[in-house]
Structures are given as C-alpha cells and as structure tokens.
Motif scaffolding. Structure first.
Motif, short mmCIF file in Angstrom:
data_model
loop_
_atom_site.label_atom_id
_atom_site.label_comp_id
_atom_site.label_asym_id
_atom_site.label_seq_id
_atom_site.Cartn_x
_atom_site.Cartn_y
_atom_site.Cartn_z
N ARG A 193 0.92 -1.10 -0.03
CA ARG A 193 0.14 -0.15 0.01
C ARG A 193 0.80 1.16 0.18
NH1 ARG A 193 -5.22 -1.86 0.75
NH2 ARG A 193 -5.91 0.21 0.43
N ILE A 194 0.55 2.39 -0.80
CA ILE A 194 1.15 3.45 -0.95
C ILE A 194 0.21 4.64 -0.20
CG2 ILE A 194 2.14 5.20 -2.43
CD1 ILE A 194 2.93 2.86 -4.30
N TYR A 195 0.99 5.20 0.68
CA TYR A 195 0.12 6.22 1.42
C TYR A 195 0.53 7.86 1.23
CZ TYR A 195 -1.12 2.13 4.38
OH TYR A 195 -1.42 1.08 4.53
N PRO A 196 -0.13 8.48 0.41
CA PRO A 196 0.21 9.97 0.34
C PRO A 196 0.08 10.77 1.58
CG PRO A 196 -1.38 9.19 -1.44
CD PRO A 196 -1.10 8.24 -0.49
N HIS A 197 1.08 11.34 2.06
CA HIS A 197 1.07 12.06 3.27
C HIS A 197 -0.14 13.15 3.04
CE1 HIS A 197 2.35 14.89 6.62
NE2 HIS A 197 2.42 13.59 7.29
N PRO A 198 -1.20 13.33 3.95
CA PRO A 198 -2.30 14.29 3.44
C PRO A 198 -1.76 15.56 3.62
CG PRO A 198 -2.77 12.65 5.44
CD PRO A 198 -1.32 12.58 5.31
N GLY A 199 -2.23 16.23 2.60
CA GLY A 199 -1.75 17.65 2.19
C GLY A 199 -0.55 17.97 1.59
N ASP A 200 0.25 16.80 1.66
CA ASP A 200 1.69 16.85 1.20
C ASP A 200 2.03 16.22 0.06
OD1 ASP A 200 2.43 18.87 3.18
OD2 ASP A 200 2.69 17.19 4.57
N GLY A 201 1.35 15.09 -0.37
CA GLY A 201 1.55 14.17 -1.35
C GLY A 201 0.27 13.59 -2.05
N VAL A 202 0.52 12.86 -3.36
CA VAL A 202 -0.63 12.39 -4.04
C VAL A 202 -0.02 11.46 -4.83
CG1 VAL A 202 -0.37 14.04 -5.95
CG2 VAL A 202 -2.59 13.12 -5.59
N VAL A 203 -0.87 10.24 -5.00
CA VAL A 203 -0.29 9.16 -6.01
C VAL A 203 -1.25 9.00 -7.34
CG1 VAL A 203 0.16 6.76 -6.09
CG2 VAL A 203 0.84 8.06 -4.11
N ASP A 204 -0.96 9.00 -8.33
CA ASP A 204 -1.76 8.76 -9.66
C ASP A 204 -2.90 9.58 -9.60
OD1 ASP A 204 0.09 6.78 -10.71
OD2 ASP A 204 -1.03 5.15 -9.45
N TYR A 205 -2.71 10.93 -9.20
CA TYR A 205 -3.73 11.99 -9.48
C TYR A 205 -4.98 11.79 -8.70
CZ TYR A 205 -0.60 12.52 -13.55
OH TYR A 205 0.27 12.70 -14.29
N LYS A 206 -4.85 10.90 -7.64
CA LYS A 206 -6.12 10.56 -6.87
C LYS A 206 -6.06 11.03 -5.46
CE LYS A 206 -7.65 6.58 -9.79
NZ LYS A 206 -8.15 5.35 -9.98
N LEU A 207 -7.08 11.46 -4.78
CA LEU A 207 -7.19 11.76 -3.59
C LEU A 207 -7.50 10.62 -2.67
CD1 LEU A 207 -6.67 13.81 -1.13
CD2 LEU A 207 -9.02 14.63 -1.42
N GLU A 208 -6.65 9.72 -2.08
CA GLU A 208 -7.02 8.61 -1.53
C GLU A 208 -6.02 8.41 -0.33
OE1 GLU A 208 -8.22 5.27 -4.65
OE2 GLU A 208 -6.16 5.81 -4.84
N ASP A 209 -6.82 7.66 0.87
CA ASP A 209 -5.80 7.60 1.96
C ASP A 209 -4.89 6.77 1.70
OD1 ASP A 209 -7.55 9.05 3.49
OD2 ASP A 209 -8.75 7.31 4.12
N SER A 210 -4.78 5.70 0.67
CA SER A 210 -3.75 4.90 0.42
C SER A 210 -4.22 4.18 -0.83
CB SER A 210 -3.53 3.69 1.40
OG SER A 210 -4.74 3.05 1.58
N LYS A 211 -3.39 3.54 -1.45
CA LYS A 211 -3.53 2.95 -2.86
C LYS A 211 -2.88 1.54 -2.93
CE LYS A 211 -3.51 3.19 -8.07
NZ LYS A 211 -3.35 4.04 -9.10
N PHE A 212 -3.67 0.35 -3.05
CA PHE A 212 -3.33 -0.96 -2.88
C PHE A 212 -2.63 -1.46 -4.26
CE2 PHE A 212 -4.68 -5.48 -3.94
CZ PHE A 212 -3.88 -6.16 -2.96
N TYR A 213 -1.66 -2.15 -3.97
CA TYR A 213 -1.14 -2.87 -5.33
C TYR A 213 -0.73 -4.37 -4.89
CZ TYR A 213 0.03 1.72 -6.93
OH TYR A 213 -0.05 3.27 -7.26
N PRO A 214 -1.51 -5.55 -5.58
CA PRO A 214 -1.13 -6.76 -5.23
C PRO A 214 0.33 -7.15 -5.70
CG PRO A 214 -2.75 -6.44 -7.30
CD PRO A 214 -2.25 -4.98 -6.72
#
Length: 572
Positions: A193-214
């Motif tokens: 899981r990748i976690y953008p730091h709230p207000g300081d980061g973003v992953v793949d242009y989406k506002l998510e708490d985290s993004k899952f990768y199998p």
C-alpha cells in the motif's frame, strides 16, 4: 547480471541481532520442552492490540508435556487467572539477568502447587498473583517445574514461553538464544500500500488515503502484479502486508526485520529484538487500522504514520520514513523482509516523480492528540485524556432515539477509531426506564445494532465505562441469571474415593463475573476452565474430613449481580 541490494547486503551479513540486546551466549538457556520445537507463534507477531511477547511452542495437540527449567534460578512469581496466561509461572535467573515466563500450564510440580494452593485459601480467591521470596524454591537447569496445558485465553494446547530482562521486565526475542527451531522458509510478501501524506503528497492523481498494489511471486522473486507504472508527487509513505512461516507449521508468524530503501539509501528499518510492555499497545499505530477494519488484512507502516507512536523497534526513520517525490526522477524502491534466522524476501519496484496537484487538507477542526478533550451533553459525557489519540483527528457525534435501548444510540465518530488511552464514557439512562439501574449496562453496538457488553459502574445515578475506541454506544440491561448444570454431583451423592465434580455455568450476555463455594461453611477451591464453562472441585483429603456428610454451597453471578446458587449434601 545486476547485483541487487539483497545480494549486496547478504554478502555482508546473513544474520545479526543489533542494538539493545545484551551479548548473551546462544546456549545460555536450554529449551523448556524436550520435544521437537515447532512454533505456532513467534516474538512480535501482530496480535489484537498488542505484539506477541514470546513464542508459542506446539505440544503435539496434548496437555501434560513436562516443562523444564532452562537455567539455574529460583521461582519468583505465580499467577493464576481465568484469562490471559491462565496458570503461569516465573523463574528469575540472576546469573543471566533474565526472567523466564511459562503460560497456559495445566499444573505445577507438587512443591510449587502446594504454595499456590495455600495462597488460594489464604486469599479465598481463584485468581491469584504473588511474588515468592528469593531462593525459597531454587531450581537447577533441567529441573522439572510444570506441565503444559490449555488454561487461560489459549486457543489450544501449547506452551507460551517468554524471556524478559529481569531489571526492566522487557520481553526479549527468545529466538536470539539459539533454541533448536528449524526455519528455512523465507517471509511471504502479500501486498503493498502507498500512502500519500495528507496535504503533502498524491499518487496517480487521486485523493485517497492509500492505494493498494497486489504482489505476486515468480522466478524466485516478488513483484508488483502487472508491473504497474506508479506516478507520485510530494511526500509518500509505504506499507506492506507480510507474514512469516517456520518449518513444520502453517501458522502465520511475525517478521523480524523490515527495511525500506530509496535508490539503495536506507529510509526505514524496524527490528524486533525486544519490546517494552509499555509500548505493546502501540501496535495500533504501527499497522493500518482502517484497512484492517475493512479487510482484516494487516499492513505495517514503514513510516511515522501516527505521531503518537514512540515504538523503540524503529532503528532507522529518515524524514519520518517519508520519501519525497518532488525531484522529477525515477526512484527504485526496495523492501527487504527478514525473519530471525536471516531468511530474506525482496520486493523491488519503481515510482516516477511526476508533478500533480496536491489537494489541501483543512485541519481547522482537528483535535490535538497531545491535549485532553471532552464532550458534555444532557445525555452523555465523554472524557478523553491527554495523549488519548494516536494523531490529530476530528471527533463528531450524533444521538438517535431507539426503543430497544434505555438511552439514545450515541454515535461517536463511528469509524471504530482506537484510542491510545481509555476514555471515560458516562451515559444517563432515559427517565422513563422501569428497569433498575443496577441491571443496566453500557454496551457497544455493531453495524447491525447488536450489543456487546462493556464492564460498567454506577455513579450518582449514571452509568460509567472505560472505552478503548470510538464507536456506537447505548444502554441495555441484563436481568437473567446464569444457568447451571451439575457434573458428577447431586444431592446425597456418595464418593468412596477421591473424585472431581462441579458445575457448568453459562450466562446469556454479560458473562460469568465471579463465583464462590464453601464446604461445611469453609471456603473451597473450585477451579475454572473458562473455555468449557466448567467450575470444578477435586476432593482434597488434607482439608476435607473423610467418612461423613458434607454441606456444599455454590454461588455464581454475572456482571449485574444476577445470581444462581446450589445447596447440596454429599458423602465422602
């Protein structure tokens, strides 16, 4: 062929304990069991609300396996409880500065058992916990001390074995001491899981708490499934779902070391050498609770995800473990996961620094985790102590009337957010209630409004309880006494030899709170096997006169003092 970070590091060291472990010899302790050592649980394994403090040794599915002292010392403590470690024993080893702990025992050798029994009768209690005068019961390495069992909160027969620093009582990883435990199996990496730091980061242009990768395994390595292109900007953290297996067992065990590298620079490292008991509950800040609540999968953060998390197992934490993807280059990210025996798994993937808009976070209504907080209404009150949160967060509430309960349903930020310190919850019953307040209980409600019992006190005509998470609460009642079923006993029963008899006691809601028994007006030791709801007594010829009738009085009650009792006569 490209030399990976894994092969580089393995060429330096295959196995190493570091940091805060004394330089004990690997053979300073002998194994506590003389059977093949196969584990069902290891040190620092992720448990509910705590790290596992020792190792669980399988006992071939049976109870009664002899337990031996692993070194010279003396019996220092005996603890017997209906829950936790059940029948437990502690040995101090002064020459080593260590204390060993044995849990879920079925019994002790006679001289230890007689000491425990004397304490039961002195206190007239089943649950006992007492320290023994130094050198009162000395043991030598290899002496028989007890027998394995299934008492307390165990899930099956096994020996829970701990090694502690005697001075601090900090649990130490027992696998450091060279016991003959086979492990050639490397850890399994099951998801990222990748976690953008709230207000300081973003992953793949989406506002998510985290993004899952199998994660998949092929060609002897772990890979992200489909080799995805990951684009990130700003400060990013990572988390991994990983477990370990030991040879001869399919039980899921914990990881010894997790290391995270950014372009071969060590960013984060955790090492499970020892964990003070004061830090055990910080597992709730160490794993991703939101994902666990939704999927029952545990992801371990490789960054300081919660500021109120002082775990000493973090040996390296550069920039709070966050990687800055604001440099417009491609980063090679490497996870190295190791077990205690040096078996290592590697996950390598790339993340592209690509500029993206970072959505701002409005923290104006966030409560500070270092400060105490209070909600006061006519119906309820919530008091959260300072350092009660793991991080700054919101706290909202709502109240909904419901005729099935004796107070409104109180929804406290219903994300089941765990608290670092228990909060005091006070609820006032509806004024129209006809049920006596002594029979009322504060309860927590699940998503279907099904109640579960919370230990409750009455104070100034209100109910109070300590809660360890935010959720949904109300008041229910318990007016039904426990049920009782006799076992090998009835009025007028004659025993011609030493025998065991007792009662199966069950309660429909708040559970068995306590019990007591007397024989001929004197307190009698009835043991409690909670998993079988069985409370039993074995005739003790040293305390019970033979050749006469005896009067037995037994009484049990639940959390709201609903009682069941039996008065029986038997002959022995």
């Amino acid at each position: 062929m490209r030399q990976t970070l894994l092969t580089t590091l393995l060429s330096v060291s295959l196995f190493c304990f570091g940091g805060n472990i004394k330089d004990y010899k690997a053979d300073s302790l002998a194994a506590p069991l003389h059977i093949p050592l196969v584990l069902s649980g290891n040190f620092a394994e992720l448990r509910t609300n705590h790290f596992h403090a020792g190792i669980d040794i399988k006992t071939q599915g049976v109870e009664g396996i002899p337990v031996y002292a692993p070194a010279d010392g003396y019996i220092s403590r005996i603890k017997i409880s209906t829950s936790g470690y059940g029948h437990a024993l502690y040995i101090d080893h002064p020459q080593l500065g260590l204390t060993t702990v044995y849990g879920h025992l079925s019994g002790y050798i006679p001289k230890i058992d007689s000491l425990a029994k004397a304490k039961h009768y002195q206190l007239e209690k089943y649950n006992i916990d007492f320290y023994i005068e130094k050198d009162a019961i000395k043991v030598k390495k290899g002496d028989l001390i007890a027998y394995t069992g299934n008492t307390g909160s165990s899930g099956g027969p096994h020996l829970h074995f701990e090694i502690r620093d005697s001075e601090t009582q900090d649990p130490i990883n027992p696998l450091y001491f060279g016991f003959d435990i086979k492990d050639t199996t490397r850890p399994s990496i099951n998801g990222l899981r990748i976690y953008p730091h709230p207000g300081d980061g973003v992953v793949d242009y989406k506002l998510e708490d985290s993004k899952f990768y199998p994660v998949v395994f092929y060609s002897g390595k772990y890979h992200l499934k489909g080799n995805p292109q990951i684009n990130a900007w700003g400060k990013i953290g990572f988390g991994v779902n990983t477990i370990d297996y030991l040879d001869g067992s399919w039980n899921k065990c914990g990881i010894y070391t997790i290391e995270l590298y950014d372009n071969k620079e060590l960013i984060f490292k955790q090492e499970m050498n020892r964990i003070p008991y004061s830090e055990m509950h910080y597992i709730n800040a160490h794993i991703d609770q939101e994902t666990y609540r939704k999927s029952h999968v545990k992801y371990q953060y490789a960054f300081q995800a919660k500021p109120n998390n002082p775990l000493s197992v973090y040996k390296t934490m550069r920039h709070d473990g966050l990687i800055d993807f604001s440099d417009s280059i491609t980063h090679e990210i490497t996870y190295l996961i190791k077990d205690t025996y040096g078996n290592t798994s590697e996950l390598v993937f790339t993340v592209n620094s690509k500029k993206q808009d970072i959505p701002p976070i409005n923290r104006n209504n966030y409560l500070k985790w270092k400060e105490p907080h209070q909600i006061i209404t006519e119906q309820f009150e919530l008091n959260i102590p300072k350092n009660g949160f793991y991080e700054d967060q919101t706290l909202n509430y709502s109240m909904t009337p419901d005729s099935a309960f004796y107070a409104p349903i109180i929804n406290l930020d219903n994300h089941h957010k765990l608290l670092n310190k228990k909060a005091e919850l006070i609820i006032r019953p509806d004024s129209t209630c006809s049920i006596p307040i002594e029979k009322m209980i504060i309860c927590e409600l699940d998503d279907n409004n099904q109640p579960s019992f919370i230990p409750t006190k009455i104070k100034n005509d209100v109910l109070t309880a300590k809660v360890s998470s935010l959720g949904t609460f109300s008041i229910t009642c318990d007016t039904i006494a426990p049920t009782l079923e006799r076992y090998n006993i009835y009025n007028g029963k004659k025993f011609n030899s030493i025998a065991t008899f007792g009662f199966k006691v069950k309660d429909d809601f708040s559970g068995l709170w306590d019990y007591t028994a007397t024989i001929d007006g004197k307190w009698a030791l009835f043991y409690y096997e909670s998993k079988k709801n069985y409370i039993y007594y074995t005739i003790d010829p040293t305390r019970l006169e033979k050749g006469k009738n005896h009067q037995l009085h037994f009484e049990a009650w639940d959390a709201t003092n609903n009682k069941i009792n039996q008065n029986l006569e038997f002959y022995w």
